[in-house]
Design a protein around this motif. Structure first.
Motif, PDB file in Angstrom:
ATOM      1  N   HIS A 126     -40.548 -23.158  26.792  1.00  0.00           N
ATOM      2  CA  HIS A 126     -39.999 -21.859  27.170  1.00  0.00           C
ATOM      3  C   HIS A 126     -41.034 -20.754  27.033  1.00  0.00           C
ATOM      4  O   HIS A 126     -40.902 -19.707  27.671  1.00  0.00           O
ATOM      5  N   LEU A 128     -44.364 -21.194  27.638  1.00  0.00           N
ATOM      6  CA  LEU A 128     -45.570 -21.504  28.398  1.00  0.00           C
ATOM      7  C   LEU A 128     -45.271 -21.480  29.890  1.00  0.00           C
ATOM      8  O   LEU A 128     -44.198 -21.895  30.324  1.00  0.00           O
ATOM      9  N   GLU A 129     -46.220 -20.994  30.648  1.00  0.00           N
ATOM     10  CA  GLU A 129     -46.055 -20.932  32.099  1.00  0.00           C
ATOM     11  C   GLU A 129     -46.116 -22.335  32.697  1.00  0.00           C
ATOM     12  O   GLU A 129     -46.787 -23.223  32.172  1.00  0.00           O
ATOM     13  N   ALA A 130     -45.439 -22.497  33.811  1.00  0.00           N
ATOM     14  CA  ALA A 130     -45.408 -23.794  34.490  1.00  0.00           C
ATOM     15  C   ALA A 130     -46.808 -24.237  34.917  1.00  0.00           C
ATOM     16  O   ALA A 130     -47.138 -25.428  34.863  1.00  0.00           O
ATOM     17  N   ALA A 131     -47.655 -23.311  35.310  1.00  0.00           N
ATOM     18  CA  ALA A 131     -49.010 -23.654  35.749  1.00  0.00           C
ATOM     19  C   ALA A 131     -49.820 -24.247  34.593  1.00  0.00           C
ATOM     20  O   ALA A 131     -50.614 -25.176  34.798  1.00  0.00           O
ATOM     21  N   LYS A 132     -49.630 -23.739  33.386  1.00  0.00           N
ATOM     22  CA  LYS A 132     -50.357 -24.282  32.230  1.00  0.00           C
ATOM     23  C   LYS A 132     -49.869 -25.686  31.882  1.00  0.00           C
ATOM     24  O   LYS A 132     -50.664 -26.556  31.546  1.00  0.00           O
ATOM     25  N   SER A 135     -51.336 -27.954  34.451  1.00  0.00           N
ATOM     26  CA  SER A 135     -52.760 -28.204  34.239  1.00  0.00           C
ATOM     27  C   SER A 135     -52.979 -29.192  33.092  1.00  0.00           C
ATOM     28  O   SER A 135     -53.882 -30.041  33.165  1.00  0.00           O
TER      29      SER A 135
END
Length: 166
Positions: A126, A128-132, A135
């Motif tokens: 919740h 952390l961004e989806a992109a991270k 990655s």
């Protein structure tokens, strides 16, 4: 008694021959590896003590609920940290026992995969961004692919009677 003494003398003789034939850099590498093993062992013992202390305090306060996500993250994050440190120590011990001259790339990749697995365990999805997250997942897939390719190369080399390249 005599055979024990002769075995000990033979062992000492072989060890002194090995040291006299060893190149200075190999002696240096062996010394550094032994120091690293001692340091990592100390870190593992301290981390184990800290993990035990944390679990005990959670048990005493009756807050230990393995189904609670935060507790799970704390306990298993600590366990994974210990496993990673022990795997590092093991890979260095291989060098000190002269089974290999250098740390193998496959071992480094496996330890990296363990570190990423630990990151996924302690990850708060919740915050952390989806992109991270993507990655991190891509990094894990890439490491897995490299490990698989290296394993395939080693199998091919064994099949064709070639030496491992490292």
């Amino acid at each position: 008694m005599l055979t024990e003494r002769s075995r000990l003398q033979s062992l000492l003789h072989r060890a002194s021959e090995g040291l006299s034939k060893a190149k200075p850099y190999h002696l240096f590498e062996h010394l550094i590896a032994n120091i690293l093993v001692l340091l990592i062992s100390f870190i593992v013992v301290v981390a184990l003590y800290k993990l035990g202390e944390d679990v005990l305090s959670l048990l005493v306060s009756r807050a230990f609920d393995p189904l609670k996500h935060e507790t799970f993250q704390t306990v298993f994050g600590g366990i994974m940290t210990l496993l990673i440190a022990m795997e590092f120590k093991h890979s260095i011990l291989v060098v000190t026992k002269r089974q290999q001259n250098i740390i193998q790339v496959k071992t480094v990749i496996l330890v990296s995969m363990l570190a990423l697995a630990r990151k996924f365990i302690i990850l708060d999805i919740h915050a952390l961004e989806a992109a991270k997250i993507a990655s991190l997942a891509l990094a894990l897939v890439a490491l897995g692919a490299v490990y698989w390719l290296m394993r395939e190369r080693d199998a091919w080399n064994m099949e064709h009677g070639r030496q491992e390249e490292g």
